[in-house]
Design a protein around this motif. Structure first.
Motif, PDB file in Angstrom:
ATOM      1  N   SER A  28       9.719  -8.269  -3.938  1.00  0.00           N
ATOM      2  CA  SER A  28      10.966  -7.772  -4.542  1.00  0.00           C
ATOM      3  C   SER A  28      12.245  -8.468  -4.117  1.00  0.00           C
ATOM      4  N   ALA A  29      12.221  -9.444  -3.229  1.00  0.00           N
ATOM      5  CA  ALA A  29      13.453 -10.101  -2.797  1.00  0.00           C
ATOM      6  C   ALA A  29      13.636 -11.409  -3.556  1.00  0.00           C
ATOM      7  N   PRO A  30      14.632 -11.505  -4.436  1.00  0.00           N
ATOM      8  CA  PRO A  30      14.854 -12.756  -5.162  1.00  0.00           C
ATOM      9  C   PRO A  30      15.205 -13.889  -4.203  1.00  0.00           C
ATOM     10  N   THR A  31      14.646 -15.044  -4.444  1.00  0.00           N
ATOM     11  CA  THR A  31      14.937 -16.216  -3.610  1.00  0.00           C
ATOM     12  C   THR A  31      15.629 -17.295  -4.445  1.00  0.00           C
ATOM     13  N   ASN A  32      16.309 -16.864  -5.512  1.00  0.00           N
ATOM     14  CA  ASN A  32      16.985 -17.804  -6.393  1.00  0.00           C
ATOM     15  C   ASN A  32      18.382 -17.296  -6.705  1.00  0.00           C
ATOM     16  N   LEU A  33      19.188 -18.149  -7.335  1.00  0.00           N
ATOM     17  CA  LEU A  33      20.526 -17.765  -7.766  1.00  0.00           C
ATOM     18  C   LEU A  33      20.663 -17.897  -9.280  1.00  0.00           C
ATOM     19  N   GLU A  34      19.553 -17.644  -9.979  1.00  0.00           N
ATOM     20  CA  GLU A  34      19.610 -17.607 -11.438  1.00  0.00           C
ATOM     21  C   GLU A  34      20.176 -16.246 -11.862  1.00  0.00           C
ATOM     22  N   TRP A  35      20.545 -16.149 -13.134  1.00  0.00           N
ATOM     23  CA  TRP A  35      21.085 -14.888 -13.626  1.00  0.00           C
ATOM     24  C   TRP A  35      20.411 -14.517 -14.938  1.00  0.00           C
ATOM     25  N   GLY A  36      20.359 -13.225 -15.175  1.00  0.00           N
ATOM     26  CA  GLY A  36      19.740 -12.761 -16.397  1.00  0.00           C
ATOM     27  C   GLY A  36      20.026 -11.292 -16.618  1.00  0.00           C
ATOM     28  N   ALA A  37      19.913 -10.886 -17.874  1.00  0.00           N
ATOM     29  CA  ALA A  37      20.169  -9.494 -18.235  1.00  0.00           C
ATOM     30  C   ALA A  37      18.974  -8.625 -17.872  1.00  0.00           C
ATOM     31  N   ASP A  38      19.221  -7.593 -17.060  1.00  0.00           N
ATOM     32  CA  ASP A  38      18.205  -6.610 -16.691  1.00  0.00           C
ATOM     33  C   ASP A  38      16.929  -7.281 -16.184  1.00  0.00           C
ATOM     34  N   ASN A  39      17.104  -8.269 -15.295  1.00  0.00           N
ATOM     35  CA  ASN A  39      15.973  -9.048 -14.790  1.00  0.00           C
ATOM     36  C   ASN A  39      16.012  -9.009 -13.263  1.00  0.00           C
ATOM     37  N   ARG A  40      15.086  -8.266 -12.660  1.00  0.00           N
ATOM     38  CA  ARG A  40      15.101  -8.090 -11.212  1.00  0.00           C
ATOM     39  C   ARG A  40      14.459  -9.247 -10.452  1.00  0.00           C
ATOM     40  N   THR A  41      14.002 -10.263 -11.139  1.00  0.00           N
ATOM     41  CA  THR A  41      13.520 -11.452 -10.429  1.00  0.00           C
ATOM     42  C   THR A  41      14.645 -12.460 -10.214  1.00  0.00           C
ATOM     43  N   THR A  42      15.822 -12.196 -10.777  1.00  0.00           N
ATOM     44  CA  THR A  42      16.947 -13.114 -10.594  1.00  0.00           C
ATOM     45  C   THR A  42      17.816 -12.631  -9.437  1.00  0.00           C
ATOM     46  N   GLY A  43      18.403 -13.584  -8.714  1.00  0.00           N
ATOM     47  CA  GLY A  43      19.296 -13.231  -7.630  1.00  0.00           C
ATOM     48  C   GLY A  43      20.581 -12.605  -8.117  1.00  0.00           C
ATOM     49  N   LEU A  44      20.971 -12.927  -9.359  1.00  0.00           N
ATOM     50  CA  LEU A  44      22.177 -12.371  -9.978  1.00  0.00           C
ATOM     51  C   LEU A  44      21.756 -11.655 -11.250  1.00  0.00           C
ATOM     52  N   ARG A  45      21.710 -10.343 -11.166  1.00  0.00           N
ATOM     53  CA  ARG A  45      21.222  -9.531 -12.291  1.00  0.00           C
ATOM     54  C   ARG A  45      22.401  -8.905 -13.025  1.00  0.00           C
ATOM     55  N   ILE A  46      22.294  -8.851 -14.351  1.00  0.00           N
ATOM     56  CA  ILE A  46      23.284  -8.170 -15.170  1.00  0.00           C
ATOM     57  C   ILE A  46      22.661  -6.848 -15.618  1.00  0.00           C
ATOM     58  N   PRO A  47      23.022  -5.736 -14.973  1.00  0.00           N
ATOM     59  CA  PRO A  47      22.391  -4.461 -15.320  1.00  0.00           C
ATOM     60  C   PRO A  47      22.729  -4.022 -16.737  1.00  0.00           C
ATOM     61  N   SER A  48      21.844  -3.213 -17.316  1.00  0.00           N
ATOM     62  CA  SER A  48      22.129  -2.613 -18.613  1.00  0.00           C
ATOM     63  C   SER A  48      23.255  -1.598 -18.451  1.00  0.00           C
ATOM     64  N   SER A  49      24.292  -1.717 -19.297  1.00  0.00           N
ATOM     65  CA  SER A  49      25.430  -0.808 -19.179  1.00  0.00           C
ATOM     66  C   SER A  49      26.271  -0.907 -20.438  1.00  0.00           C
ATOM     67  N   PRO A  50      27.143   0.087 -20.670  1.00  0.00           N
ATOM     68  CA  PRO A  50      28.127  -0.061 -21.741  1.00  0.00           C
ATOM     69  C   PRO A  50      29.010  -1.273 -21.472  1.00  0.00           C
ATOM     70  N   ALA A  51      29.582  -1.831 -22.525  1.00  0.00           N
ATOM     71  CA  ALA A  51      30.354  -3.071 -22.399  1.00  0.00           C
ATOM     72  C   ALA A  51      31.504  -2.939 -21.408  1.00  0.00           C
ATOM     73  N   GLN A  52      32.152  -1.768 -21.363  1.00  0.00           N
ATOM     74  CA  GLN A  52      33.303  -1.615 -20.473  1.00  0.00           C
ATOM     75  C   GLN A  52      32.893  -1.566 -19.008  1.00  0.00           C
ATOM     76  N   HIS A  53      31.605  -1.383 -18.740  1.00  0.00           N
ATOM     77  CA  HIS A  53      31.101  -1.347 -17.370  1.00  0.00           C
ATOM     78  C   HIS A  53      30.307  -2.599 -17.010  1.00  0.00           C
ATOM     79  N   ARG A  54      30.499  -3.664 -17.769  1.00  0.00           N
ATOM     80  CA  ARG A  54      29.759  -4.909 -17.509  1.00  0.00           C
ATOM     81  C   ARG A  54      30.021  -5.383 -16.083  1.00  0.00           C
ATOM     82  N   ARG A  55      28.959  -5.775 -15.387  1.00  0.00           N
ATOM     83  CA  ARG A  55      29.075  -6.135 -13.972  1.00  0.00           C
ATOM     84  C   ARG A  55      27.993  -7.123 -13.589  1.00  0.00           C
TER      85      ARG A  55
END
Length: 460
Positions: free
Chosen positions: A328-355
Motif C-alpha cells: 500500500s505505500a506508493p513508491t512513485n510520484l505519478e498522479w491519477g484520479a482516484d488511483n491509490r497506486t500513485t504517489g499523488l492521488r486526486i480523490p473523487s470530490s465535487p469540483a469545488q473541493h478538488r485537491r
C-alpha cells in the motif's frame, strides 16, 4: 494565588477546556514546543507562575540533538556551544487540556520561538511552516490541508531487541492484519478508541473519521480540513494524545513508519488545495468546473520537488522500509484520479473541493515539516508553472520521471541539491536539518542488527 490578570485570561480559555475543567482549579501549565522530531519539549510550572505575557527560555541546543539524544557539531553555526537562549512566546490560540494528567487539571500551550533579539527563529519547525504559508499569502493564496494519521497499537515492547507484536484485544487473541475497514477490528480495541475520543474532546480536537487499516492493530484517524498551521498543531497534539490513551489501556502506540516486518507501514497522507484569499474560491477549479492551470502546476511542482525533500517526509532509516515496495505505500510520484497506486492521488470530490493527496509521507515525519515541504513543492510548481507528466492510467508500480530516493543517504544528497525550494523553507533550517539527519544515519550504520547475529555469526 493567581492575580486578577491571570483570572481574566483564564476566563478566555477555549470552551473545550472550560468544559473539561468545570469548577476545578487549574494546577499546572505546560509551555511546549515541537522539536525537529515533532516531540514535545518545554517547561511545566504551577498555574500561578504562568501568564500569557510572560516569556520563557530554553537553550537553542535542543535543536542540535539526534533522535538518540546525541549532540551534533554543525559547521554552519558560529559559536555553537555557547548555547544561547531562545524565547518561548505562548500562543494562547493553542491552549488545550492535558487530560491524561487525571486529577490535576493541566493546561498545555504551544509556544512560538524567537531569538533574544526578538527575531523569528528560522530553525523552529512551526516557523518553517509559517514561512511557507506566508509565501502563499504574499501571492494572495491560502493553502488548505487535511491530514490522515496511521499508527499501530502494539503489545508493550519492553526489550528493543525483540520484534514488535500486535496487541491483545477484548477477545484475548492477538490482533490479525489484512482486516482493513473492519468494524469488529476497531471494536477489539474499544477501550483505547474510547479514551482517544475522550481526550480529543477535552482538547477540542475534531476527528472526521476513524477506521481499521490493513495492519494488525493499525488504526487511521482522519482530520477535518483547514489552516495548515492549526492542522499541524492538531497532529502534534494527537500524537501525544494517542500515546497516552494507549498507555492508559496497557498498550503502546507507535508512529514508526514500519514497526513490523510483515505488516504494512504507516503513512500521513495530506490532502491539499489552495484558495484565493480574497474570494475563498478553490484555484484548482475554474468557473466552468474544470481543472485550472494552477491545479496542474501544483501537481507538476509536487512531482519535481517532493523527491528532493524526502528527508522531511521519510526522516529515518526505518522510513524507507515502508517505501520498499508493496503493501500500500506508493513508491512513485505519478498522479491519477482516484488511483491509490500513485504517489499523488486526486480523490473523487465535487469540483469545488478538488485537491491533491500526497501519499508518500510517513507518519514518522514531523507534521510541521511534512506539511511545509509538501506545500512548498506545490508552491514552487505554481510559481515556476511546472507542467506535470500525463496522468497515470491503471496500476503504477514503477517510476516514470523523478524517482523517490531508495534510502536515507540518497535522500540527503538530493536534499542538498534541492535548489530554490530550500530558500522557501529557510536555508538556515535546511543546513541544520541535513546535519542532524546525516549524523543519525551515520550512527545507525554502526549498529549490529539481530538479523546479522542470527544469520552471519555462525554461518559465514
Amino acid at each position: 494565588m493567581p492575580s486578577e490578570t491571570a483570572a481574566d485570561w483564564r476566563d478566555l480559555l477555549p470552551v473545550a477546556f472550560q468544559a473539561y475543567r468545570a469548577d476545578r482549579r487549574i494546577e499546572e501549565v505546560e509551555c511546549v514546543i515541537p522539536d525537529l522530531v515533532g516531540q514535545s519539549r518545554g517547561k511545566a510550572m504551577p498555574f500561578h507562575k504562568f501568564n500569557p505575557e510572560s516569556r520563557f527560555h530554553l537553550p537553542i541546543s535542543l535543536f542540535y540533538q539526534t533522535i538518540t539524544g546525541e549532540w551534533v557539531d554543525i559547521e554552519e553555526i558560529d559559536q555553537q556551544w555557547t548555547e544561547t537562549d531562545i524565547i518561548l512566546v505562548p500562543d494562547m490560540s493553542t491552549a488545550a487540556a492535558a487530560p491524561w494528567a487525571e486529577e490535576d487539571v493541566t493546561l498545555q500551550v504551544i509556544c512560538d520561538l524567537e531569538t533574544r533579539q526578538g527575531e523569528v527563529l528560522q530553525i523552529a519547525p512551526r516557523n518553517v511552516l509559517r514561512r511557507v504559508i506566508e509565501c502563499y499569502g504574499a501571492r494572495g493564496w491560502q493553502p488548505v490541508v487535511a491530514p490522515e494519521l496511521e499508527f499501530y497499537l502494539t503489545k508493550p515492547n519492553l526489550d528493543p531487541n525483540e520484534p514488535v507484536e500486535p496487541p491483545v484485544g477484548r477477545t484475548g487473541r492477538r490482533g490479525l492484519g489484512r482486516q482493513a475497514y473492519s468494524m469488529a477490528a476497531v471494536d477489539e480495541y474499544g477501550p483505547v478508541i474510547d479514551t482517544i475520543y475522550d481526550y480529543a474532546e477535552a482538547q477540542g480536537l475534531a476527528i472526521d473519521t476513524l477506521i481499521q487499516e490493513g495492519g494488525a492493530g493499525q488504526i487511521e484517524i482522519n482530520l477535518l480540513h483547514g489552516d495548515p498551521l492549526w492542522l499541524a498543531d492538531q497532529v502534534f497534539y494527537f500524537k501525544r494524545t494517542i500515546r497516552e490513551a494507549a498507555l492508559k489501556n496497557g498498550m503502546f502506540a507507535t508512529f514508526m513508519a514500519k514497526p513490523m516486518r510483515d505488516e504494512p507501514g504507516s503513512a500521513m497522507h495530506i490532502h491539499q488545495s489552495v484558495l484565493d484569499a480574497a474570494t475563498g474560491r478553490n484555484i484548482f477549479t475554474g468557473e466552468d468546473g474544470r481543472e485550472t492551470p494552477e491545479f496542474y502546476h501544483f501537481i507538476g511542482g509536487s512531482q519535481h520537488y517532493v523527491a528532493k525533500l524526502m528527508p522531511l517526509f521519510a526522516p529515518y532509516i526505518n522510513s524507507y522500509r515502508r517505501l520498499s515496495g508493496g503493501l500500500s505505500a506508493p513508491t512513485n510520484l505519478e498522479w491519477g484520479a482516484d488511483n491509490r497506486t500513485t504517489g499523488l492521488r486526486i480523490p473523487s470530490s465535487p469540483a469545488q473541493h478538488r485537491r491533491v493527496e500526497n501519499r508518500v509521507i510517513g507518519i514518522d515525519s514531523n507534521p510541521y515539516l511534512a506539511i511545509a515541504g509538501s506545500l512548498a513543492a506545490g508552491y514552487m510548481g505554481l510559481v515556476e508553472k511546472i507542467e506535470p507528466r500525463a496522468p497515470a492510467v491503471g496500476e503504477v508500480w514503477t517510476e516514470i520521471g523523478e524517482t523517490i530516493p531508495e534510502g536515507a543517504y540518497e535522500a540527503l544528497a538530493a536534499f542538498e541539491e534541492a535548489g530554490a525550494i530550500r530558500e522557501v523553507l529557510s536555508e538556515e533550517f535546511c543546513a541544520l536539518y541535513a546535519a542532524i539527519k546525516t549524523a543519525e544515519v551515520n550512527e545507525f550504520r554502526q549498529e549490529i542488527s539481530p538479523w546479522e547475529r542470527q544469520h552471519l555469526m555462525l554461518n559465514v
